[in-house]
Design an enzyme around this catalytic site. Structure first.
Site, PDB file in Angstrom:
ATOM      1  N   LEU A   9      53.028 -44.628 -29.002  1.00 31.29           N
ATOM      2  CA  LEU A   9      52.767 -46.065 -28.888  1.00 31.29           C
ATOM      3  C   LEU A   9      52.772 -46.427 -27.411  1.00 31.29           C
ATOM      4  O   LEU A   9      53.817 -46.377 -26.756  1.00 31.29           O
ATOM      5  CB  LEU A   9      53.840 -46.884 -29.619  1.00 31.29           C
ATOM      6  CG  LEU A   9      54.129 -46.527 -31.085  1.00 31.29           C
ATOM      7  CD1 LEU A   9      55.130 -47.514 -31.686  1.00 31.29           C
ATOM      8  CD2 LEU A   9      52.848 -46.508 -31.906  1.00 31.29           C
ATOM      9  N   GLY A  12      50.207 -46.249 -20.890  1.00 30.17           N
ATOM     10  CA  GLY A  12      50.077 -46.789 -19.543  1.00 30.17           C
ATOM     11  C   GLY A  12      50.656 -45.787 -18.551  1.00 30.17           C
ATOM     12  O   GLY A  12      50.422 -44.580 -18.650  1.00 30.17           O
ATOM     13  N   THR A  13      51.445 -46.286 -17.603  1.00 37.43           N
ATOM     14  CA  THR A  13      52.017 -45.421 -16.547  1.00 37.43           C
ATOM     15  C   THR A  13      52.756 -44.226 -17.152  1.00 37.43           C
ATOM     16  O   THR A  13      52.551 -43.086 -16.754  1.00 37.43           O
ATOM     17  CB  THR A  13      52.998 -46.250 -15.678  1.00 37.43           C
ATOM     18  OG1 THR A  13      52.299 -47.378 -15.173  1.00 37.43           O
ATOM     19  CG2 THR A  13      53.553 -45.435 -14.535  1.00 37.43           C
ATOM     20  N   ARG A  46      44.154 -52.102 -25.803  1.00 37.21           N
ATOM     21  CA  ARG A  46      42.704 -52.158 -25.573  1.00 37.21           C
ATOM     22  C   ARG A  46      42.136 -50.738 -25.534  1.00 37.21           C
ATOM     23  O   ARG A  46      41.952 -50.151 -24.455  1.00 37.21           O
ATOM     24  CB  ARG A  46      42.440 -52.856 -24.231  1.00 37.21           C
ATOM     25  CG  ARG A  46      43.033 -54.270 -24.183  1.00 37.21           C
ATOM     26  CD  ARG A  46      43.255 -54.749 -22.774  1.00 37.21           C
ATOM     27  NE  ARG A  46      44.221 -53.922 -22.060  1.00 37.21           N
ATOM     28  CZ  ARG A  46      44.632 -54.138 -20.811  1.00 37.21           C
ATOM     29  NH1 ARG A  46      44.147 -55.133 -20.132  1.00 37.21           N
ATOM     30  NH2 ARG A  46      45.503 -53.338 -20.240  1.00 37.21           N
ATOM     31  N   GLY A 131      65.209 -43.230 -15.354  1.00 35.05           N
ATOM     32  CA  GLY A 131      64.012 -42.368 -15.327  1.00 35.05           C
ATOM     33  C   GLY A 131      64.271 -40.930 -15.711  1.00 35.05           C
ATOM     34  O   GLY A 131      64.661 -40.629 -16.837  1.00 35.05           O
ATOM     35  N   ILE A 133      66.532 -38.845 -14.731  1.00 36.05           N
ATOM     36  CA  ILE A 133      67.896 -38.297 -14.615  1.00 36.05           C
ATOM     37  C   ILE A 133      68.527 -38.114 -15.992  1.00 36.05           C
ATOM     38  O   ILE A 133      68.630 -39.072 -16.762  1.00 36.05           O
ATOM     39  CB  ILE A 133      68.805 -39.241 -13.786  1.00 36.05           C
ATOM     40  CG1 ILE A 133      68.177 -39.559 -12.436  1.00 36.05           C
ATOM     41  CG2 ILE A 133      70.191 -38.622 -13.602  1.00 36.05           C
ATOM     42  CD1 ILE A 133      68.932 -40.617 -11.641  1.00 36.05           C
ATOM     43  N   GLU A 187      58.212 -53.079 -13.690  1.00 33.84           N
ATOM     44  CA  GLU A 187      57.912 -53.445 -15.081  1.00 33.84           C
ATOM     45  C   GLU A 187      56.614 -54.252 -15.115  1.00 33.84           C
ATOM     46  O   GLU A 187      56.159 -54.771 -14.080  1.00 33.84           O
ATOM     47  CB  GLU A 187      59.058 -54.293 -15.653  1.00 33.84           C
ATOM     48  CG  GLU A 187      60.362 -53.553 -15.782  1.00 33.84           C
ATOM     49  CD  GLU A 187      60.257 -52.299 -16.645  1.00 33.84           C
ATOM     50  OE1 GLU A 187      59.901 -52.405 -17.830  1.00 33.84           O
ATOM     51  OE2 GLU A 187      60.523 -51.197 -16.137  1.00 33.84           O
ATOM     52  N   LYS A 202      69.952 -51.769 -18.563  1.00 31.75           N
ATOM     53  CA  LYS A 202      70.426 -50.392 -18.396  1.00 31.75           C
ATOM     54  C   LYS A 202      71.958 -50.357 -18.356  1.00 31.75           C
ATOM     55  O   LYS A 202      72.584 -49.454 -18.928  1.00 31.75           O
ATOM     56  CB  LYS A 202      69.837 -49.789 -17.122  1.00 31.75           C
ATOM     57  CG  LYS A 202      68.327 -49.564 -17.234  1.00 31.75           C
ATOM     58  CD  LYS A 202      67.694 -49.331 -15.883  1.00 31.75           C
ATOM     59  CE  LYS A 202      66.219 -48.964 -16.013  1.00 31.75           C
ATOM     60  NZ  LYS A 202      65.500 -48.974 -14.729  1.00 31.75           N
TER      61      LYS A 202
HETATM   62  P1  NDP Z   1      52.523 -49.973 -18.893  1.00 30.65           P
HETATM   63  O1  NDP Z   1      52.397 -51.465 -18.786  1.00 30.65           O
HETATM   64  O2  NDP Z   1      51.910 -49.146 -17.826  1.00 30.65           O
HETATM   65  O3  NDP Z   1      51.922 -49.478 -20.287  1.00 30.65           O
HETATM   66  C1  NDP Z   1      52.136 -50.151 -21.479  1.00 30.65           C
HETATM   67  C2  NDP Z   1      51.218 -49.586 -22.556  1.00 30.65           C
HETATM   68  O4  NDP Z   1      51.510 -50.238 -23.789  1.00 30.65           O
HETATM   69  C3  NDP Z   1      49.737 -49.799 -22.293  1.00 30.65           C
HETATM   70  O5  NDP Z   1      49.009 -48.635 -22.617  1.00 30.65           O
HETATM   71  C4  NDP Z   1      49.356 -50.927 -23.263  1.00 30.65           C
HETATM   72  O6  NDP Z   1      48.015 -50.850 -23.742  1.00 30.65           O
HETATM   73  C5  NDP Z   1      50.289 -50.665 -24.402  1.00 30.65           C
HETATM   74  N1  NDP Z   1      50.562 -51.847 -25.209  1.00 30.65           N
HETATM   75  C6  NDP Z   1      51.012 -53.050 -24.792  1.00 30.65           C
HETATM   76  N2  NDP Z   1      51.158 -53.879 -25.837  1.00 30.65           N
HETATM   77  C7  NDP Z   1      50.811 -53.164 -26.940  1.00 30.65           C
HETATM   78  C8  NDP Z   1      50.749 -53.459 -28.315  1.00 30.65           C
HETATM   79  N3  NDP Z   1      51.096 -54.659 -28.782  1.00 30.65           N
HETATM   80  N4  NDP Z   1      50.337 -52.492 -29.173  1.00 30.65           N
HETATM   81  C9  NDP Z   1      49.990 -51.272 -28.711  1.00 30.65           C
HETATM   82  N5  NDP Z   1      50.027 -50.940 -27.395  1.00 30.65           N
HETATM   83  C10 NDP Z   1      50.433 -51.872 -26.539  1.00 30.65           C
HETATM   84  O7  NDP Z   1      54.088 -49.680 -19.027  1.00 30.65           O
HETATM   85  P2  NDP Z   1      54.909 -48.401 -18.522  1.00 30.65           P
HETATM   86  O8  NDP Z   1      54.244 -47.171 -18.946  1.00 30.65           O
HETATM   87  O9  NDP Z   1      55.254 -48.568 -17.078  1.00 30.65           O
HETATM   88  O10 NDP Z   1      56.298 -48.617 -19.286  1.00 30.65           O
HETATM   89  C11 NDP Z   1      56.385 -48.380 -20.674  1.00 30.65           C
HETATM   90  C12 NDP Z   1      57.846 -48.413 -21.107  1.00 30.65           C
HETATM   91  O11 NDP Z   1      58.575 -47.432 -20.386  1.00 30.65           O
HETATM   92  C13 NDP Z   1      58.569 -49.731 -20.858  1.00 30.65           C
HETATM   93  O12 NDP Z   1      59.545 -49.930 -21.854  1.00 30.65           O
HETATM   94  C14 NDP Z   1      59.266 -49.476 -19.519  1.00 30.65           C
HETATM   95  O13 NDP Z   1      60.410 -50.293 -19.353  1.00 30.65           O
HETATM   96  C15 NDP Z   1      59.664 -48.030 -19.712  1.00 30.65           C
HETATM   97  N6  NDP Z   1      59.907 -47.301 -18.489  1.00 30.65           N
HETATM   98  C16 NDP Z   1      58.997 -47.330 -17.485  1.00 30.65           C
HETATM   99  C17 NDP Z   1      59.213 -46.627 -16.331  1.00 30.65           C
HETATM  100  C18 NDP Z   1      58.265 -46.643 -15.196  1.00 30.65           C
HETATM  101  O14 NDP Z   1      58.617 -46.129 -14.129  1.00 30.65           O
HETATM  102  N7  NDP Z   1      57.055 -47.196 -15.338  1.00 30.65           N
HETATM  103  C19 NDP Z   1      60.451 -45.825 -16.154  1.00 30.65           C
HETATM  104  C20 NDP Z   1      61.346 -45.860 -17.298  1.00 30.65           C
HETATM  105  C21 NDP Z   1      61.071 -46.567 -18.412  1.00 30.65           C
HETATM  106  P3  NDP Z   1      46.758 -51.123 -22.770  1.00 30.65           P
HETATM  107  O15 NDP Z   1      46.813 -50.004 -21.763  1.00 30.65           O
HETATM  108  O16 NDP Z   1      45.583 -51.023 -23.641  1.00 30.65           O
HETATM  109  O17 NDP Z   1      47.005 -52.452 -22.158  1.00 30.65           O
HETATM  110  N1  HSE Z   2      61.045 -50.801 -13.523  1.00 30.74           N
HETATM  111  C1  HSE Z   2      62.017 -49.786 -13.646  1.00 30.74           C
HETATM  112  C2  HSE Z   2      62.595 -49.470 -12.291  1.00 30.74           C
HETATM  113  C3  HSE Z   2      61.398 -48.545 -14.235  1.00 30.74           C
HETATM  114  O1  HSE Z   2      62.031 -49.894 -11.282  1.00 30.74           O
HETATM  115  O2  HSE Z   2      63.630 -48.811 -12.228  1.00 30.74           O
HETATM  116  C4  HSE Z   2      62.406 -47.462 -14.550  1.00 30.74           C
HETATM  117  O3  HSE Z   2      63.229 -47.831 -15.600  1.00 30.74           O
END
Ligand code: NDP
Ligand code: HSE
Length: 425
Positions: A9, A12-13, A46, A131, A133, A187, A202
């Site tokens: 699910l 993204g990143t 999307r 992350g 760790i 975020e 956290k």
């Molecule tokens: P992004 O914003 O890069 O990606 C989010 C993804 O979720 C996108 O692919 C988006 O789709 C999809 N999405 C959003 N809403 C929906 C929905 N309703 N149904 C289905 N798909 C959906 O976020 P990150 O990858 O940065 O972060 C994801 C999670 O990981 C978060 O909980 C964040 O707190 C956690 N996290 C992130 C870290 C980081 O360094 N980035 C580190 C540790 C945890 P679309 O691409 O089509 O818009």
């Molecule tokens: N937005 C969070 C941070 C991602 O900057 O630490 C990792 O949880």
């Protein structure tokens, strides 16, 4: 061997890196799990925007994917709804869940664990805190026989990236935040980082596990870094200190205190050299003593490493039997308000340089029973700068002291107020 089918699910990143690692390490993962680990579908908002992943796997129907014939749901969307409902459905349907979602875990861990218990599924969330760790597993498993007394550290990469840049190069706050977002650290709504909500979530997760007590984000005292000025950074530097956003979870008698706020720490402190998006967490336990965990706290690939580690663990349980740890909240300790917690303050004031000023300021400290550890005055003209560092005192007494000092006729401006950590009190 029947494959372990995974619903992803979010892509993204973090999600794109999970897909990459699953593909690149398919053979090794199969060997480690004892069965192939196969992506059954990827839900995104999307689907038309995702050109780098196999088209046939993409769907906008996350609810349909979760209830399809999969074994594990990996969630890297973020936020509370619709994710909470999706994960509850998955767990009630017997699917194990791996999530990186600290906001959800800090709000709804009890409900999610209860759903996991109903069906005997696993719930893992190592990536939600710090992350790459490995931190939650050591707390949940390796230290399960010890009594943890304190967990303190830097758990937000974005704010550490900003504060490091402000300290090292005097960089501008806004530009550095944009850079942290571009690098994938922040975020989706970066105010969650700069206002301390992400670190508070956290801290709630860490305190819950460390103290066997259910602590939610709402229980955590929170201040972010948006009020940290270059004057604060300069004041810290003059005193041989630097400013970090700290998460501090403490066991105080039969209660716990959990707080997130910026604090000055000595440059000689190990956390002072944790820069950029790196995180570091100290754990103190009665028998183990002090432990330190350090590594990349944010970013796609480091976070995906933690997600994959959890995926291997839950997939192994599917193949070989067994379950990961359940929620442990039996201690149910009271959460103490920050006002009752002992902290230390650094205060920098612009005052009139005339007889009696220092005495009037000191009298306010005495009135609130706050002991002064150090005083320094600079300037001999109309304005002088007065720097005061206190000994430890209840946070509420320190706050009242600052409020009253700010109202003294001789005090022209309160230039900087910052808590001090990492030194003997
Ligand atoms: P992004 O914003 O890069 O990606 C989010 C993804 O979720 C996108 O692919 C988006 O789709 C999809 N999405 C959003 N809403 C929906 C929905 N309703 N149904 C289905 N798909 C959906 O976020 P990150 O990858 O940065 O972060 C994801 C999670 O990981 C978060 O909980 C964040 O707190 C956690 N996290 C992130 C870290 C980081 O360094 N980035 C580190 C540790 C945890 P679309 O691409 O089509 O818009
Ligand atoms: N937005 C969070 C941070 C991602 O900057 O630490 C990792 O949880």
């Amino acid at each position: 061997m029947k494959p372990i089918k995974v619903a992803l699910l979010g892509c993204g990143t973090v999600g794109t890196q999970v897909v990459r690692l699953l593909d690149e390490q398919a053979d090794d993962l199969a060997a480690r799990v004892g069965a192939p680990v196969e992506l059954a579908g990827i839900a995104v908002r999307r689907p038309d925007r995702h050109r780098d992943v196999p088209k046939h796997l993409l769907t906008a129907d996350a609810a349909g994917l979760v209830t399809s014939d999969v074994d594990v749901v990996v969630e890297v969307i973020g936020g509370i709804e619709p994710v909470r409902t999706l994960l509850l459905d998955a767990l009630r349907g017997g699917k194990s869940v791996v999530s990186a979602n600290k906001a959800l875990l800090a709000e709804s861990a009890g409900e999610l664990f209860a759903a996991a218990d109903e069906s005997g599924a696993d719930l893992y969330f190592e990536a939600a805190v710090a992350g790459a760790i490995p931190l939650l597993r050591p707390l949940r498993e390796s230290l399960a026989g010890d009594r943890i007394t304190r967990v303190m550290g830097i758990v937000n990469g974005t704010t550490n990236y900003i504060l490091s840049a402000m300290d090292e190069t005097g960089a501008n706050y806004g530009e550095t935040l944009e850079e942290a977002s571009r690098l994938g650290y922040a975020e989706a709504d970066p105010t969650a980082d700069v206002d301390g909500y992400d670190a508070a979530s956290k801290a709630a997760i860490l305190a819950s596990i460390a103290f066997h007590t259910r602590v939610t984000a709402g229980d955590v005292y929170r201040e972010g870094i948006s009020a940290v000025t270059s004057a604060d950074v300069a004041a810290a530097r003059t005193l041989g200190r630097t400013i970090k956003l700290l998460a501090i979870c403490e066991r105080v008698d039969d209660s716990v205190a959990v707080r997130v706020h910026p604090a000055m720490i000595p440059r000689s402190h190990p956390l002072a050299s944790v820069n950029g998006a790196f995180n570091a967490v100290f754990v103190e336990a009665e028998a183990a003593g002090q432990l330190m965990f350090y590594g990349q706290g944010a970013g796609g690939a480091p976070t995906a490493s933690a997600v994959l580690g959890d995926l291997v663990a839950v997939a192994r349980n599917r193949v070989h039997g067994g379950r990961g740890p359940r929620e442990s909240a039996y201690a149910a300790l009271e959460v103490r308000p920050v006002g009752q917690v002992e902290t230390r303050y650094h205060l920098s004031l612009d005052v009139a340089d005339k007889a009696g000023v220092l005495a009037s300021v000191a009298a306010v400290f005495a009135e609130h029973n706050v002991s002064i550890a150090a005083v320094r005055q600079e300037g001999r003209t109309d304005d002088a700068s007065l720097v005061i560092v206190t000994h430890a005192a209840p946070d509420a007494a320190l706050k009242s002291t600052v409020d009253k000092v700010a109202g003294l006729p001789a005090v022209r401006e309160v230039v900087s107020v910052m808590r001090v950590e990492g030194e003997d009190s």
